[in-house]
Design a protein around this motif. Sequence first.
Motif: not given
Length: 142
Positions: A15-20, A25-27, A58-68, A117-120
């Motif tokens: 999950x952390x790697x997906x968020x990273x 990709x966002x940047x 990618x944003x849909x894949x991590x949506x639940x994790x970021x919400x958690x 969210x930015x501190x992995x």
Amino acid sequence: MVTIHNFLFKSRSESIKSLEFFYFIHDLFVSLVSKYGQSNNSLILDFLRLLGGFYLWESKKIEGYTQALKDSVFWESRQFYRETMITFISGELTALEFAGEFYHRLLLSQAKADDLLHDYKQQVDIKLSPKSFQFSKIILSF
């Protein structure tokens, strides 16, 4: 339907790697769109559309994790929110005082959630509770 259990049982490091990767990709997407978004070159525009689709996926894949992650931060403050509401209902706080205290804590919680969210490295140690899932949505609806 997405539940917190999907993210509690998924590998934390995955999950952390997906968020990273999402933030990479966002940047990339944001910088390219700001630089080349007004281009007349169809190849550049096609690439930006392709990258935009990948970014959305990618944003849909991590949506639940970021919400958690966000929910866990708001959940930590649940006692504060409860006590503030009780003091307001009992008449110890005026509506303006209640709004001020509630809003100040809301902004602090949101800033802490954004930092998380930015501190992995910190995410590895966070304990996600199924009870906290969607708690932030309840608080934000106030």
